[in-house]
Design a protein around this motif. Structure first.
Motif, PDB file in Angstrom:
ATOM      1  N   GLU A 102      -9.850 -18.805  -5.940  1.00  0.00           N
ATOM      2  CA  GLU A 102     -10.309 -17.485  -6.376  1.00  0.00           C
ATOM      3  C   GLU A 102     -11.376 -16.953  -5.426  1.00  0.00           C
ATOM      4  O   GLU A 102     -11.353 -15.782  -5.054  1.00  0.00           O
ATOM      5  N   GLN A 103     -12.302 -17.782  -5.007  1.00  0.00           N
ATOM      6  CA  GLN A 103     -13.334 -17.348  -4.071  1.00  0.00           C
ATOM      7  C   GLN A 103     -12.716 -17.003  -2.720  1.00  0.00           C
ATOM      8  O   GLN A 103     -13.138 -16.053  -2.047  1.00  0.00           O
ATOM      9  N   TRP A 104     -11.725 -17.794  -2.330  1.00  0.00           N
ATOM     10  CA  TRP A 104     -10.982 -17.537  -1.096  1.00  0.00           C
ATOM     11  C   TRP A 104     -10.357 -16.149  -1.157  1.00  0.00           C
ATOM     12  O   TRP A 104     -10.484 -15.356  -0.225  1.00  0.00           O
ATOM     13  N   PHE A 105      -9.678 -15.830  -2.251  1.00  0.00           N
ATOM     14  CA  PHE A 105      -9.054 -14.520  -2.404  1.00  0.00           C
ATOM     15  C   PHE A 105     -10.101 -13.404  -2.368  1.00  0.00           C
ATOM     16  O   PHE A 105      -9.912 -12.374  -1.717  1.00  0.00           O
ATOM     17  N   ARG A 106     -11.210 -13.613  -3.061  1.00  0.00           N
ATOM     18  CA  ARG A 106     -12.260 -12.595  -3.095  1.00  0.00           C
ATOM     19  C   ARG A 106     -12.825 -12.342  -1.701  1.00  0.00           C
ATOM     20  O   ARG A 106     -13.061 -11.187  -1.311  1.00  0.00           O
ATOM     21  N   ASP A 107     -13.029 -13.402  -0.946  1.00  0.00           N
ATOM     22  CA  ASP A 107     -13.566 -13.254   0.412  1.00  0.00           C
ATOM     23  C   ASP A 107     -12.600 -12.484   1.314  1.00  0.00           C
ATOM     24  O   ASP A 107     -13.013 -11.622   2.101  1.00  0.00           O
ATOM     25  N   GLU A 108     -11.305 -12.813   1.202  1.00  0.00           N
ATOM     26  CA  GLU A 108     -10.309 -12.121   2.016  1.00  0.00           C
ATOM     27  C   GLU A 108     -10.255 -10.638   1.664  1.00  0.00           C
ATOM     28  O   GLU A 108     -10.189  -9.772   2.539  1.00  0.00           O
ATOM     29  N   LEU A 109     -10.290 -10.330   0.378  1.00  0.00           N
ATOM     30  CA  LEU A 109     -10.215  -8.940  -0.066  1.00  0.00           C
ATOM     31  C   LEU A 109     -11.492  -8.174   0.262  1.00  0.00           C
ATOM     32  O   LEU A 109     -11.443  -6.992   0.609  1.00  0.00           O
ATOM     33  N   ALA A 110     -12.630  -8.836   0.163  1.00  0.00           N
ATOM     34  CA  ALA A 110     -13.907  -8.173   0.439  1.00  0.00           C
ATOM     35  C   ALA A 110     -13.986  -7.682   1.875  1.00  0.00           C
ATOM     36  O   ALA A 110     -14.649  -6.675   2.165  1.00  0.00           O
ATOM     37  N   SER A 111     -13.279  -8.361   2.784  1.00  0.00           N
ATOM     38  CA  SER A 111     -13.315  -7.969   4.199  1.00  0.00           C
ATOM     39  C   SER A 111     -12.697  -6.600   4.439  1.00  0.00           C
ATOM     40  O   SER A 111     -12.911  -5.982   5.478  1.00  0.00           O
ATOM     41  N   GLN A 112     -11.921  -6.105   3.455  1.00  0.00           N
ATOM     42  CA  GLN A 112     -11.262  -4.806   3.607  1.00  0.00           C
ATOM     43  C   GLN A 112     -12.152  -3.635   3.209  1.00  0.00           C
ATOM     44  O   GLN A 112     -11.839  -2.488   3.517  1.00  0.00           O
ATOM     45  N   ASN A 113     -13.233  -3.939   2.470  1.00  0.00           N
ATOM     46  CA  ASN A 113     -14.147  -2.882   2.006  1.00  0.00           C
ATOM     47  C   ASN A 113     -13.434  -1.838   1.143  1.00  0.00           C
ATOM     48  O   ASN A 113     -13.733  -0.644   1.220  1.00  0.00           O
ATOM     49  N   LEU A 114     -12.471  -2.292   0.339  1.00  0.00           N
ATOM     50  CA  LEU A 114     -11.757  -1.389  -0.564  1.00  0.00           C
ATOM     51  C   LEU A 114     -12.081  -1.672  -2.033  1.00  0.00           C
ATOM     52  O   LEU A 114     -11.542  -1.026  -2.923  1.00  0.00           O
ATOM     53  N   GLY A 115     -12.928  -2.659  -2.283  1.00  0.00           N
ATOM     54  CA  GLY A 115     -13.291  -2.999  -3.645  1.00  0.00           C
ATOM     55  C   GLY A 115     -12.230  -3.769  -4.404  1.00  0.00           C
ATOM     56  O   GLY A 115     -12.349  -3.967  -5.620  1.00  0.00           O
ATOM     57  N   LEU A 116     -11.193  -4.237  -3.717  1.00  0.00           N
ATOM     58  CA  LEU A 116     -10.094  -4.912  -4.401  1.00  0.00           C
ATOM     59  C   LEU A 116     -10.479  -6.305  -4.888  1.00  0.00           C
ATOM     60  O   LEU A 116      -9.807  -6.863  -5.762  1.00  0.00           O
ATOM     61  N   GLU A 117     -11.559  -6.869  -4.349  1.00  0.00           N
ATOM     62  CA  GLU A 117     -11.999  -8.190  -4.813  1.00  0.00           C
ATOM     63  C   GLU A 117     -12.460  -8.146  -6.264  1.00  0.00           C
ATOM     64  O   GLU A 117     -12.535  -9.187  -6.928  1.00  0.00           O
ATOM     65  N   GLU A 118     -12.754  -6.940  -6.760  1.00  0.00           N
ATOM     66  CA  GLU A 118     -13.151  -6.776  -8.165  1.00  0.00           C
ATOM     67  C   GLU A 118     -11.981  -6.378  -9.053  1.00  0.00           C
ATOM     68  O   GLU A 118     -12.164  -6.081 -10.226  1.00  0.00           O
ATOM     69  N   ARG A 119     -10.767  -6.371  -8.474  1.00  0.00           N
ATOM     70  CA  ARG A 119      -9.591  -5.931  -9.230  1.00  0.00           C
ATOM     71  C   ARG A 119      -8.472  -6.966  -9.167  1.00  0.00           C
ATOM     72  O   ARG A 119      -7.293  -6.624  -9.124  1.00  0.00           O
ATOM     73  N   LEU A 120      -8.828  -8.223  -9.166  1.00  0.00           N
ATOM     74  CA  LEU A 120      -7.845  -9.296  -9.029  1.00  0.00           C
ATOM     75  C   LEU A 120      -6.773  -9.268 -10.122  1.00  0.00           C
ATOM     76  O   LEU A 120      -5.647  -9.715  -9.895  1.00  0.00           O
ATOM     77  N   ASP A 121      -7.109  -8.750 -11.289  1.00  0.00           N
ATOM     78  CA  ASP A 121      -6.157  -8.750 -12.400  1.00  0.00           C
ATOM     79  C   ASP A 121      -5.437  -7.411 -12.553  1.00  0.00           C
ATOM     80  O   ASP A 121      -4.815  -7.142 -13.584  1.00  0.00           O
ATOM     81  N   THR A 122      -5.484  -6.578 -11.517  1.00  0.00           N
ATOM     82  CA  THR A 122      -4.770  -5.305 -11.513  1.00  0.00           C
ATOM     83  C   THR A 122      -3.345  -5.501 -11.009  1.00  0.00           C
ATOM     84  O   THR A 122      -3.114  -6.192 -10.005  1.00  0.00           O
ATOM     85  N   ASP A 123      -2.370  -4.907 -11.693  1.00  0.00           N
ATOM     86  CA  ASP A 123      -0.977  -4.945 -11.253  1.00  0.00           C
ATOM     87  C   ASP A 123      -0.881  -4.220  -9.909  1.00  0.00           C
ATOM     88  O   ASP A 123      -1.368  -3.089  -9.762  1.00  0.00           O
ATOM     89  N   VAL A 124      -0.245  -4.833  -8.917  1.00  0.00           N
ATOM     90  CA  VAL A 124      -0.161  -4.209  -7.591  1.00  0.00           C
ATOM     91  C   VAL A 124       0.617  -2.891  -7.624  1.00  0.00           C
ATOM     92  O   VAL A 124       0.454  -2.045  -6.746  1.00  0.00           O
ATOM     93  N   ALA A 125       1.467  -2.716  -8.648  1.00  0.00           N
ATOM     94  CA  ALA A 125       2.225  -1.471  -8.764  1.00  0.00           C
ATOM     95  C   ALA A 125       1.316  -0.273  -9.001  1.00  0.00           C
ATOM     96  O   ALA A 125       1.716   0.876  -8.779  1.00  0.00           O
ATOM     97  N   LEU A 126       0.076  -0.525  -9.444  1.00  0.00           N
ATOM     98  CA  LEU A 126      -0.865   0.549  -9.726  1.00  0.00           C
ATOM     99  C   LEU A 126      -1.719   0.915  -8.515  1.00  0.00           C
ATOM    100  O   LEU A 126      -2.524   1.844  -8.581  1.00  0.00           O
TER     101      LEU A 126
END
Length: 284
Positions: free
Chosen positions: A124-148
């Motif tokens: 989970e921390q690995w995923f958050r770190d990877e997503l945080a590098s994009q600066n899109l705030g997606l690390e705080e939306r791990l439980d969001t359906d990608v279709a959205l």
């Protein structure tokens, strides 16, 4: 690292609709190379990617990756060492699954194990770190359906999924073509960062002359199933979109799309636009 020897592909052989998509194509990539591939529609770019990824079968020739002969490997086996991102952001992720679940699928790709709904804390921390590098705030939306997610956000997830387990080779098939200019710029920035961080050998198809000049250290131009130009070294770093258009117009039956002439990102300088105008005028 990647070596193609005399790869040929013919569709509808022996019929009136016969198309020689690739004609004895040979290509070598070294570890960490970043190559952009350009050419008009029907030049053989997508077929080349299909053959490398195993989605298309070569009629003749051999393919070696990292010293191994993968010519007869099925697509699913090659996918364990080759990452691929398509033009359509929907093709790289699974709708109905969350960001967390999509990244989990990428993390266990190639392993003989079942999919568990939850991932380990370190993952989970690995995923958050990877997503945080994009600066899109997606690390705080791990439980969001990608279709959205928006197309750009979804393509960001796809790109991270394709590189999460550090493939030997990354294939990018016009991966910004379906995005708006701002999203495309974000994806290109992420592409640069991931390629540099992991020193992955990367091949990127693009219809944008500007992208071809901005990215990587080598430009390959394809035409009618062949590699007609392979530009590297000092010549590559001095290359401009106008130079590429000049070379393109030197080919028989070559046609440029508006996206190629104008640049997909719309980032031409005034100097480039003047040069392009002169090039177009010379070739009318």
């Amino acid at each position: 690292m990647l070596k193609l020897d005399n790869i040929s592909v013919t569709f509808n052989a022996g019929t009136n609709n016969e198309v020689r998509a690739l004609k004895e194509v040979s290509l070598s990539l070294e570890e960490g190379d970043f190559v952009t591939v350009i050419g008009s529609n029907g030049a053989g770019k997508s077929t080349l990617f299909g053959v490398i990824a195993g989605a298309a079968t070569a009629d003749s020739g051999q393919i070696h990756l990292d010293g191994r002969d993968i010519t007869h490997w099925p697509e699913y086996k090659r996918s364990q060492v080759i990452g691929r991102v398509f033009q359509d952001p929907r093709l790289g992720t699974c709708p109905g699954l969350t960001i967390r679940e999509n990244l989990s699928l990428a993390a266990i790709h190639g392993r003989r194990t079942g999919l568990r709904r939850d991932v380990k804390q370190d993952q989970e921390q690995w995923f958050r770190d990877e997503l945080a590098s994009q600066n899109l705030g997606l690390e705080e939306r791990l439980d969001t359906d990608v279709a959205l997610l928006s197309g750009g956000q979804r393509q960001s997830i796809t790109l991270i999924m394709a590189t999460l387990v550090k493939p030997k080779l990354l294939l990018l098939d016009e991966h910004t073509a379906a995005l708006d200019p701002k999203a495309a710029e974000q994806i290109i920035t992420l592409t640069r960062e991931l390629a540099d961080r992991y020193e992955m050998s990367t091949v990127m198809i693009t219809h944008s002359m500007q992208q071809a000049c901005d990215l990587g250290s080598r430009v390959i131009m394809m035409h009618q199933g062949e590699i007609v130009f392979d530009i590297s070294g000092r010549e590559r770093y001095q290359l401009t979109p106008a130079d590429l258009i000049d070379r393109f117009h030197s080919l028989d039956n070559a046609e440029l799309s508006d996206a190629q002439v104008l640049g997909q990102t719309g980032s031409f300088s005034q100097k480039d636009l003047i040069s392009l105008a002169r090039t177009s005028s010379r070739n009318r």
